[in-house]
Structure formats: structure tokens, C-alpha cells
Write an enzyme that holds these catalytic residues in place. Structure first.
Site, PDB file in Angstrom:
ATOM      1  N   ILE A 409       0.827  -1.201   0.000  1.00 49.84           N
ATOM      2  CA  ILE A 409       0.000   0.000   0.000  1.00 49.84           C
ATOM      3  C   ILE A 409       0.862   1.251   0.000  1.00 49.84           C
ATOM      4  CG2 ILE A 409      -1.674   1.263   1.421  1.00 49.84           C
ATOM      5  CD1 ILE A 409      -2.601  -1.708   2.252  1.00 49.84           C
ATOM      6  N   ASP A 410       2.002   1.210   0.686  1.00 53.01           N
ATOM      7  CA  ASP A 410       2.889   2.367   0.749  1.00 53.01           C
ATOM      8  C   ASP A 410       3.426   2.717  -0.630  1.00 53.01           C
ATOM      9  OD1 ASP A 410       3.795   4.311   2.448  1.00 53.01           O
ATOM     10  OD2 ASP A 410       5.495   3.182   3.206  1.00 53.01           O
ATOM     11  N   ASP A 411       3.954   1.722  -1.338  1.00 54.27           N
ATOM     12  CA  ASP A 411       4.459   1.981  -2.695  1.00 54.27           C
ATOM     13  C   ASP A 411       3.348   2.471  -3.604  1.00 54.27           C
ATOM     14  OD1 ASP A 411       7.391   1.066  -3.586  1.00 54.27           O
ATOM     15  OD2 ASP A 411       6.812  -0.098  -1.849  1.00 54.27           O
ATOM     16  N   GLU A 414       2.643   6.158  -3.001  1.00 58.00           N
ATOM     17  CA  GLU A 414       3.725   7.037  -3.454  1.00 58.00           C
ATOM     18  C   GLU A 414       3.874   7.016  -4.969  1.00 58.00           C
ATOM     19  OE1 GLU A 414       5.756   9.234  -1.693  1.00 58.00           O
ATOM     20  OE2 GLU A 414       4.277   8.891  -0.139  1.00 58.00           O
ATOM     21  N   HIS A 485       0.582   8.379   3.942  1.00 58.36           N
ATOM     22  CA  HIS A 485       0.825   8.427   2.498  1.00 58.36           C
ATOM     23  C   HIS A 485      -0.457   8.164   1.721  1.00 58.36           C
ATOM     24  CE1 HIS A 485       5.298   7.400   3.416  1.00 58.36           C
ATOM     25  NE2 HIS A 485       5.068   8.695   3.445  1.00 58.36           N
TER      26      HIS A 485
END
Length: 673
Positions: A409-411, A414, A485
Site C-alpha cells: 500500500i505504501d508503494d 507514493e 501516504h
């Protein structure tokens, strides 16, 4: 330009006031600000040139991902186990391991950190395999320190598993991990999907290893690493039965009894099911999950089940492990370092954001090429996450080159933020990719309104209680940095008032520490968390005057170092006195500045000093040096030095200092509406 007392215009000379210049305080302050911006502009230009020069022809960026010597030691142990050692690899790896040893004989898990018992034992054994003698001074120092800390018996389970492979430790003295675990339904406690994806990928192959209990002939004894070689594993009292630790210790004893009587047909079916699970999750490049430890254990497990080294699955797996090696030279001799993982998607989206925020035109060829590469990396098939979310369509991005089973989810958040900074010649293609990524991310929201890294609601309290799980995090609960993020991405996409976004915002506000900071799960530590959350909350419409923002600003100002920078030691995960404290680093200074700039503190003394720290410590080639580890795999237990962090975060901060917050006009339009 600034006005001087004689009516002329021009920049004030440095040191003029000390020489008796009568320039007004206001003029001097203005001149100082102008000088700071000029210095920041020059630094940003050099950093942009440096980063552009590092882009691969295909459009991606990737910095080295440095962890600790257990990666290198276990690579040599694997080669010994499989009988595939070669002198060049062994010698180059041993040089790297020796070069990381501290004067007291220990090895640490992060730069300037304390000696770590398990890392020291594994490094010592690897050097023994490489030919170092136990009576060599550096080996004597290591062995003496190991004995003073309890010897092999006090190491973590994973270290003792590696030693058991060669008979240096008894399998009976290790926690049991039955392969029948793969048959547990997903609603049953301690099924494999209760574990975080990184733990799941490791545990499944280790169930096979635990069932087979192989022992290769040991090339030497390790008596010097025991406090008492005659009794290498002293008996320990069980925890009280009334507590969870005591309960699971007794469950482990029962599982040891089961190992002796397990029905052969059931065990064979379980190991075969584990093998199928492993093979189904092998990536196109031969790796598993894009990370080294599961790949190592998967190769061992399949080998124990009869897959020879020339089998296509095994050959691809071993070739993938070679790609984790980073070779360089020291004193004209080859040195080999093993990366635990590779981070091209993460590095590329961060580099794209940094370059765009530093003023590179949105249609610059480098940014368009990066966007093309990121678009090609979107994952459009289901992975392990779909076990708990079977109706959700795919659309995320992973961290690595090849990892279709485990997008994160972070990638994804971003990458979307990066793609929206690029003026791509095919905007419809970008819109479609962003829409898929958004749908997948929203579908991965946990019940509490926040987001974890790889799974939704991966919060079972039981996995961390197992005797086997004595190292690092094995579950994936929501975190402030990932949630921030996502909130920032949703705000950018015009979803600030969506109920799902509001739930994320409410969760973040509730998670703020009394100090004003936020905990950093995937970066060190409260500086990282705060540096992620404040820009997200501002992007989502919170005013800079909001009490949560003011508390965060006050906390950041209170932990700024005398040199103008920010730093936080990894000890902050264990020691309250280390929170927000540590040697200044380029990446952590960048994080703090991102928060302060988002909060409207551009003209503040703290920002001026922080920007000054970055401009003063930049190297002539436009880069920054950063030996300290500021990334986190598992808080405290597994730390990471992302070699590109020291480039992208300072540049992003300088860019926003010079050009303002990205997409600020969208926020203005939202407020005006």
C-alpha cells in the site's frame, strides 16, 4: 536584492555587520534569507544533476539496500549446505564480513549500534567456513564476547536453525513448526494468513525444514561458542501456565511429541502442499517475494523434498539469489555484500517526486521515462492479499523488480503521487493506472480506518506469542506512516471529504503521541512518522493552526540538533531517551523539513537552520553521505540503510523550500470552493 544604508542595492556581504556595517536588522535578515535561498538553489541544482545521472536507461532508480552481516553469513551457510561454494564468492563475502566487525569483536545490526549476539555468532561461523582460525585474534575476541552473553543458547531461533542444519544445535531443542500448519483454514487462529507476508513466506518453507530436520556433516566444532560445551543448552523454567507465553511453550512441547507420531500420509500431504504453495509463489525472476530470506529457505525446503539443483525451479531460485549480491572493490580486492531486498519501485517514485518538486519540468524526458517504467510495474493479478479480499480487483505496486504476489500500500500511494507530478504524453493511460491503484488501496483499508503495508486487518495477537517468533514483527498492523501516504494520495485525488479518507484522518489524529510526534513503523522513527503525517494532514485540509499540527511543529523544533539538522537513533524503538535524538542525517533532516514546510514554517529559524545544514553538508558531486541506518524492516530488530534516501529526501525538502508545497493551487481551489 536588498537595500543598504547608502541607498545602493545589492547583496549584503557576509560578515559586514561584524566589521561595523550599519545595515538594519531587517535588511540583514532579508539578506540572510536571500543567501539561504541562493545556497539552497545551488544545492538543489547539483542534487538534480546527481540524481539524473543515476537513472537507469529503462527509467528506474535503485540505491543499495544495506542491512547487516547475517545476510552474508547465511548466504555462505546456504552454499555450504548445498555444496555449491566457490573460492571467489567465499573470499569476497568474508572480506565484507570482516570489514564490519567492531573492535570489541562483535557485529552490530546497524551502523554504530551495539554488538548483536545472533549476528556475531552467524558472522563468526561464516568466517570459520571461509578459513579463519578460532585462535586468530579477531575470532578470539568474537568468541569471548559470545560466551559472555550466554553463548549459542542465548541466540535467536533463526540462528539456531542454521546451526542445526550442521549438527551444531539439536533440532529437539528448537521450537516445533509443523507443516500441517498449511491446512489450517483462514478463520482458524495461527493459520498462515495470520502472519505478515514476509513472515508467511519464511514460515511455510521452514515447516518443511522443521519436519525433515536435515543435518549436514559439520566441518568443525563450535565448542568455543558455548558457555559450557558439556551442557550447550541449559534447562530453563517454563513461564507460568496462566499466561500466553506459558501456554504456547506447552503447546510447543505437545507439538514435539506430535512430531514423533505424526501420521506419515498426513505429513507427506502437508509437505507436498507446502511445496505447491512455495512453487506457486515463485516470481518470474526465480525469487520469492523479492526478498532474500524467503528465497533462501524456499530453496532449502524444495531441495529437501527432492528437487535437485538443476531443476528449473531450483536453478531459477539460485540465480535470483546471485542478483542480491553487490560487488565492489576495497584495496583492489573484490568485496561482496548481500542485499536483503531491492527497492527499485520505491526508489523510483521517491526520485520522481524529488526531481519534480525541485523544479524539473513535468514533461522532462527523465520523468516521463520513469513514469513509463512505473506504469509497466503495476500488478494486475491477484496475490496473497486476495485471500482476505477475494472480491477486490488488483492494481497495486510492489517494492521490488518482481513481486506480483505482494504489492504494498505504501508503494502504491507514493507511485500515484509520483505519476501525478509527470505530464505524460498518454494521460488516459496514467488515469486508468491511478484509478486501479486507488480502488485497490481503498479496498485494503482496515476496519479501524487505517492502512497496513501489505494486508488489511493483519492484527492477530497470537503469532507474536509463538516461541518460534522471537525476532522482529510477524504481523502487519496499520501504521501512521503508511496511512499518511494514503491520505495524502486520496487528498490529491480530490477525495478529502470521502468517508474513508476522513476515517484515516481521524485515526491519525488519535495516534498522535503526547509529545506531538507520530511513531514511524517503516522509517526511523518519530521523525519519520511526523515527517509523513504532517504533510498528509495539511494536504487533506487541516489548517496549519490546528492543534495537532502545532504540537508536531513544537516537537520537531524541540529535537533539532545544534548543527541545524535532525537525527534519531534506532535505540528510540527501545529507549525513551533516544526519541528524536541522534546524529544529524540528510534523510531525517529532510523528513523534518517536509513537515515544517507543510505546516507553513518556511520563514522560521528552524527551517533556515535545517536548510543550512543540508547545503553545508552536501558533497561536491551533489550527493550527501549517510552511514547511519534510517530505514526500518522490523523496529530495532532489522534496520536498513537505503542508499538513495540520502539523495531523494534532502532534494525534496530543498525543492519545497524553494518552490513551495506541490499541488498548493489545488488546495487553494478546494478551500475557495
Amino acid at each position: 536584492m536588498t537595500a543598504t544604508t547608502d541607498g545602493s542595492s545589492g547583496p549584503v556581504r557576509a560578515g559586514a555587520a561584524a566589521a561595523g556595517d550599519t545595515t538594519s536588522t531587517t535588511a540583514r535578515t532579508t539578506a540572510a534569507g536571500t543567501d539561504a535561498r541562493e545556497a539552497a538553489g545551488r544545492a538543489a541544482e547539483r542534487a538534480v544533476e546527481h540524481l539524473l545521472a543515476r537513472q537507469d536507461a529503462q527509467g528506474w532508480w535503485k540505491g543499495d539496500l544495506e542491512t547487516n552481516v547475517t545476510m552474508d553469513a547465511e548466504d555462505l551457510l546456504l552454499r555450504q549446505f548445498l555444496g555449491i561454494q566457490d573460492a571467489k564468492t567465499v573470499e569476497a563475502s568474508a572480506r565484507f564480513i570482516r570489514g564490519q566487525q567492531h573492535d570489541d569483536g562483535t557485529w552490530a545490526t546497524f551502523y554504530a549500534g551495539p554488538g548483536d549476539l545472533s549476528a556475531t555468532v552467524e558472522a563468526y561461523v561464516a568466517l570459520r567456513l571461509a578459513g579463519d582460525r578460532p585462535d586468530d585474534p579477531h575470532m578470539q575476541r568474537a568468541a569471548s564476547w559470545v560466551r559472555s552473553r550466554g553463548g549459542i543458547a542465548a541466540t535467536r531461533v533463526f540462528t539456531r536453525i542454521w546451526l542445526a542444519l550442521f549438527g551444531w544445535w539439536k533440532w529437539d531443542d528448537l521450537p516445533e513448526l509443523p507443516p500441517e500448519l498449511v491446512f489450517l483454514p483462514k478463520w482458524f487462529p495461527l493459520n498462515i494468513y495470520d502472519f505478515g507476508c514476509w513472515a508467511r513466506q519464511t514460515i511455510v518453507p521452514l515447516t518443511v525444514v522443521s519436519a525433515k530436520r536435515p543435518v549436514r556433516p559439520a566441518p568443525f566444532a563450535l565448542d568455543e561458542l558455548h558457555t559450557d560445551p558439556a551442557m550447550p543448552n541449559p534447562q530453563r523454567r517454563l513461564a507460568p501456565v496462566a499466561g500466553w507465553d506459558g501456554f504456547f511453550q506447552r503447546v510447543d512441547k505437545a507439538l514435539h511429541l506430535y512430531h514423533r507420531v505424526a501420521p506419515r500420509r498426513l505429513r507427506r500431504a502437508a509437505t507436498n502442499a507446502a511445496a505447491r504453495w512455495i512453487i506457486e509463489r515463485q516470481e518470474n525472476d526465480g525469487c520469492w517475494g523479492g526478498i532474500q530470506p524467503p528465497a533462501v529457505y524456499s530453496v532449502i525446503a524444495l531441495h529437501l523434498l527432492g528437487y535437485d539443483l538443476e531443476h528449473p525451479v531450483m536453478r531459477a531460485g539460485l540465480e535470483s539469489l546471485d542478483r542480491f549480491a553487490v560487488w565492489h572493490e576495497e584495496d583492489n580486492l573484490p568485496v561482496r555484500m548481500i542485499e536483503a531486498c531491492q527497492s527499485p519501485v520505491w526508489d523510483t517514485c521517491l526520485a520522481t517526486i524529488a526531481l519534480a518538486d525541485a523544479g524539473l519540468p513535468a514533461d522532462h524526458p527523465a520523468l516521463v521515462k520513469a513514469a513509463d517504467w512505473m506504469l509497466s510495474e503495476q500488478i494486475v493479478r491477484p496475490g496473497d492479499w486476495s485471500v482476505r479480499k477475494p472480491q477486490l480487483g488488483p492494481g497495486g505496486w510492489a517494492f521490488e523488480f518482481h513481486n506480483d504476489n505482494y504489492p504494498d500500500i505504501d508503494d502504491t500511494a507514493e507511485v500515484v503521487l509520483a505519476l501525478r507530478r509527470v505530464r505524460h504524453p498518454d494521460p488516459e493511460r496514467v488515469d486508468a493506472a491511478v484509478a486501479r491503484g486507488m480502488r485497490w488501496t481503498l479496498g485494503m483499508q482496515s476496519r479501524n480506518g487505517a492502512w497496513g503495508a501489505f494486508d488489511a486487518d493483519n492484527t492477530s495477537p497470537f503469532p507474536n506469542r509463538l516461541p518460534f517468533c522471537d525476532f522482529g514483527e510477524v504481523i502487519d498492523p496499520p501504521s501512521a506512516d503508511v496511512t499518511a501516504h494514503v491520505v495524502e494520495m486520496l487528498a490529491l485525488e480530490g477525495m478529502t471529504h470521502d468517508p474513508r479518507t476522513r476515517r484515516g484522518i481521524d485515526w491519525l489524529l488519535a495516534e498522535q503521541e503526547p509529545s506531538g510526534a507520530w511513531f514511524g513503523r517503516w522509517g526511523v522513527n518519530f521523525v519519520y512518522g511526523t515527517g509523513a503525517v504532517v504533510p498528509a494532514l495539511i494536504a487533506a485540509g487541516l489548517p496549519a493552526s490546528h492543534p495537532a499540527i502545532r504540537r508536531a511543529v513544537a516537537w520537531l523544533e524541540s529535537v533539532q540538533n545544534d548543527d541545524g539538522g535532525w537525527g534519531e537513533d534506532l535505540r528510540s524503538y527501545r529507549e525513551e531517551k533516544s526519541i528524536g535524538r541522534g546524529a544529524s542525517t540528510a534523510s531525517q533532516t529532510g523528513w523534518a523539513l517536509l513537515a515544517l514546510l507543510a505546516a507553513g514554517e518556511r520563514e522560521s529559524n528552524a527551517v533556515e537552520r535545517g536548510v543550512g545544514r543540508l547545503t553545508q553538508t552536501q558533497r561536491p558531486d551533489g550527493s550527501w553521505d549517510e552511514p547511519y541506518f534510517t530505514g526500518t524492516g522490523f523496529p530495532w530488530d532489522f534496520s536498513i540503510n537505503y542508499h538513495l534516501y540520502r539523495q531523494v529526501f534532502p532534494l525534496t525538502a530543498l525543492g519545497r523550500y524553494l518552490h513551495g508545497e506541490p499541488f498548493a493551487e489545488r488546495a487553494d481551489a478546494r478551500e475557495g470552493g
